[in-house]
Design a protein around this motif. Structure first.
Motif, PDB file in Angstrom:
ATOM      1  N   UNK A 179     -21.021  -3.228  -1.395  1.00  0.00           N
ATOM      2  CA  UNK A 179     -19.950  -3.526  -2.337  1.00  0.00           C
ATOM      3  C   UNK A 179     -18.863  -4.319  -1.620  1.00  0.00           C
ATOM      4  N   UNK A 180     -18.317  -5.299  -2.312  1.00  0.00           N
ATOM      5  CA  UNK A 180     -17.223  -6.104  -1.776  1.00  0.00           C
ATOM      6  C   UNK A 180     -15.898  -5.575  -2.298  1.00  0.00           C
ATOM      7  N   UNK A 181     -14.853  -5.676  -1.447  1.00  0.00           N
ATOM      8  CA  UNK A 181     -13.524  -5.235  -1.885  1.00  0.00           C
ATOM      9  C   UNK A 181     -12.467  -6.057  -1.175  1.00  0.00           C
ATOM     10  N   UNK A 182     -11.187  -5.842  -1.569  1.00  0.00           N
ATOM     11  CA  UNK A 182     -10.120  -6.681  -1.044  1.00  0.00           C
ATOM     12  C   UNK A 182      -8.830  -5.863  -0.862  1.00  0.00           C
ATOM     13  N   UNK A 183      -8.651  -5.245   0.318  1.00  0.00           N
ATOM     14  CA  UNK A 183      -7.416  -4.495   0.579  1.00  0.00           C
ATOM     15  C   UNK A 183      -6.227  -5.434   0.752  1.00  0.00           C
ATOM     16  N   UNK A 184      -5.057  -4.926   0.398  1.00  0.00           N
ATOM     17  CA  UNK A 184      -3.787  -5.649   0.571  1.00  0.00           C
ATOM     18  C   UNK A 184      -2.880  -4.779   1.424  1.00  0.00           C
ATOM     19  N   UNK A 185      -2.333  -5.360   2.493  1.00  0.00           N
ATOM     20  CA  UNK A 185      -1.669  -4.557   3.523  1.00  0.00           C
ATOM     21  C   UNK A 185      -0.189  -4.294   3.240  1.00  0.00           C
ATOM     22  N   UNK A 186       0.342  -4.782   2.133  1.00  0.00           N
ATOM     23  CA  UNK A 186       1.753  -4.611   1.806  1.00  0.00           C
ATOM     24  C   UNK A 186       2.004  -3.193   1.285  1.00  0.00           C
ATOM     25  N   UNK A 187       2.694  -2.385   2.110  1.00  0.00           N
ATOM     26  CA  UNK A 187       3.033  -1.013   1.713  1.00  0.00           C
ATOM     27  C   UNK A 187       4.436  -0.898   1.137  1.00  0.00           C
ATOM     28  N   UNK A 188       5.251  -1.929   1.327  1.00  0.00           N
ATOM     29  CA  UNK A 188       6.629  -1.860   0.866  1.00  0.00           C
ATOM     30  C   UNK A 188       6.759  -1.734  -0.633  1.00  0.00           C
ATOM     31  N   UNK A 189       5.746  -2.147  -1.385  1.00  0.00           N
ATOM     32  CA  UNK A 189       5.818  -2.027  -2.829  1.00  0.00           C
ATOM     33  C   UNK A 189       5.570  -0.602  -3.298  1.00  0.00           C
ATOM     34  N   UNK A 190       5.005   0.245  -2.439  1.00  0.00           N
ATOM     35  CA  UNK A 190       4.808   1.656  -2.761  1.00  0.00           C
ATOM     36  C   UNK A 190       5.880   2.517  -2.105  1.00  0.00           C
ATOM     37  N   UNK A 191       6.201   2.201  -0.852  1.00  0.00           N
ATOM     38  CA  UNK A 191       7.227   2.947  -0.115  1.00  0.00           C
ATOM     39  C   UNK A 191       8.192   1.930   0.482  1.00  0.00           C
ATOM     40  N   UNK A 192       9.327   1.714  -0.159  1.00  0.00           N
ATOM     41  CA  UNK A 192      10.268   0.691   0.313  1.00  0.00           C
ATOM     42  C   UNK A 192      10.612   0.871   1.788  1.00  0.00           C
ATOM     43  N   UNK A 193      10.610  -0.259   2.488  1.00  0.00           N
ATOM     44  CA  UNK A 193      10.927  -0.253   3.908  1.00  0.00           C
ATOM     45  C   UNK A 193       9.726  -0.294   4.814  1.00  0.00           C
ATOM     46  N   UNK A 194       8.532   0.048   4.286  1.00  0.00           N
ATOM     47  CA  UNK A 194       7.331   0.044   5.120  1.00  0.00           C
ATOM     48  C   UNK A 194       6.846  -1.375   5.415  1.00  0.00           C
ATOM     49  N   UNK A 195       7.045  -2.281   4.459  1.00  0.00           N
ATOM     50  CA  UNK A 195       6.690  -3.674   4.678  1.00  0.00           C
ATOM     51  C   UNK A 195       5.199  -3.926   4.731  1.00  0.00           C
ATOM     52  N   UNK A 196       4.843  -5.078   5.289  1.00  0.00           N
ATOM     53  CA  UNK A 196       3.451  -5.489   5.399  1.00  0.00           C
ATOM     54  C   UNK A 196       2.867  -4.879   6.675  1.00  0.00           C
ATOM     55  N   UNK A 197       1.812  -4.063   6.545  1.00  0.00           N
ATOM     56  CA  UNK A 197       1.301  -3.296   7.677  1.00  0.00           C
ATOM     57  C   UNK A 197      -0.187  -3.561   7.909  1.00  0.00           C
TER      58      UNK A 197
END
Length: 359
Positions: A179-197
């Motif tokens: 199966x193919x998938x596509x993770x996105x590393x931006x956590x700031x949209x879920x927990x402000x301040x975490x940023x792109x991780x």
């Protein structure tokens, strides 16, 4: 890598087959990004994403109408999936979005991956059916942790997921569903301040295509294993100007003489809050050839789109400038690609093998 003129396959527009139905509350913000499948009697259906006011999405069912073997329209047949579970709806958002459906003969099932737009944003979920009408949810996908990879993929948003139609041999020698998938590393949209991780082990921090594996024996023993993805590994990231921001898988890969043909989308422009509807992006349809025996290896890909947003239907809509392929069907020996147009309508294009010219 190949220019579109040198790539062995080409896309040619064949028309618009579905537009929002006037007065239909489920479709006031567009019909787009469909899955497809055949019912047991052989009838071809679309499973379009239907978008109601407030960007609330459902999955519909619509019989494909053919003229001389070419899709020309649809007859609507209701809604088959709604955001009814708590993980499909947040306080201010809801949706079951962008279904991809693969019929897997070794299971005798249609396997749907879709985006559950829930309280923590977009997550991949899986459902199965034997008739395209009644779907059994298997729940949100979980990702087996791999310490060598050093990343918990369950932390991140994930979209653009689709199963291969037949088992493959995984890198560890196990017969698996892929199966193919596509993770996105931006956590700031879920927990402000975490940023792109992005994890340190990832070769490209931009959203890219990954591949995962599920042992076939495990799925045959318990279909719920379809939602537990193992052996996750990076497959392909953006490489060319039309993919500058990100790429993602399109329809289920199909077997071709060269290996596996995978259509994908590439994105340019500016993304403001990835969970919102965008206005300053451009989506084009590219393609890759994956190795037939080792589908985690890319052996060819286009350096420009096979199909770009050029017509008025592709350039003007809820999200302008979008060509988003999501399904391929063989109709009387000819291949057709179904794609979203500007997040508003559904188009179809012929997928044809390019004839080689003598040098």
């Amino acid at each position: 890598m190949s220019s579109p003129d040198d790539f062995p396959y080409a896309l040619t527009r064949a028309g618009v087959i579905m537009t929002p139905e006037p007065g239909n509350a489920h479709e006031v913000e567009g019909v787009l990004n469909p899955a497809t499948g055949h019912t047991p009697d052989g009838t071809l259906y679309l499973l379009p994403r239907l978008v109601a006011a407030g960007n609330v999405s459902r999955v519909g069912l619509a019989r494909v109408e053919l003229t001389d073997g070419v899709p020309v329209g649809v007859t609507r047949d209701g809604v088959v999936l709604e955001p009814e579970r708590e993980w499909e709806a947040g306080a201010n958002n809801a949706g079951v979005e962008d279904p991809r459906v693969t019929f897997i003969p070794s299971l005798g099932l249609h396997v749907m991956t879709y985006v559950a737009f829930g309280p923590l944003g977009p997550r991949t979920a899986v459902a199965v059916s034997d008739d395209l009408r009644e779907w059994q949810r298997l729940g949100p996908v979980t990702f087996e942790y791999d310490d060598a990879l050093g990343v918990d993929l369950g932390l991140y948003h994930n979209k653009d997921t689709v199963f291969f139609p037949e088992p493959v041999t995984a890198p560890d020698g196990t017969l698996c569903l892929a199966v193919l998938h596509r993770p996105v590393w931006e956590l700031g949209e879920v927990r402000p301040g975490e940023g792109n991780r992005p994890p340190a082990t990832v070769p490209d921090p931009r959203p890219s295509i990954w591949i995962a594996f599920i042992p076939l024996d495990a799925v045959l023993a318990d279909r719920r294993e379809l939602a537990r993805w193992r052996g996750n590994r990076f497959l392909a990231g953006p490489e060319y100007p039309f993919e500058e921001l990100k790429i993602g898988a399109g329809p289920a890969p199909i077997r071709v003489p060269e290996g596996w043909l995978l259509l994908h989308h590439g994105v340019t422009g500016v993304i403001v809050n990835s969970m919102a509807q965008q206005q300053n992006v451009n989506y084009g349809a590219g393609a890759m050839i994956l190795d037939g025996d080792e589908p985690w290896r890319v052996i060819d890909r286009t350096d420009a789109p096979l199909l770009a947003a050029e017509t008025e239907d592709e350039r003007s809509g809820i999200v302008p400038n979008v060509v988003f392929p999501t399904a391929i069907e063989d109709i009387d020996g000819r291949l057709f690609v179904f794609y979203g147009m500007a997040d508003s309508k559904i188009g179809v294009a012929k997928l044809e093998r390019r004839e080689k010219t003598a040098s």
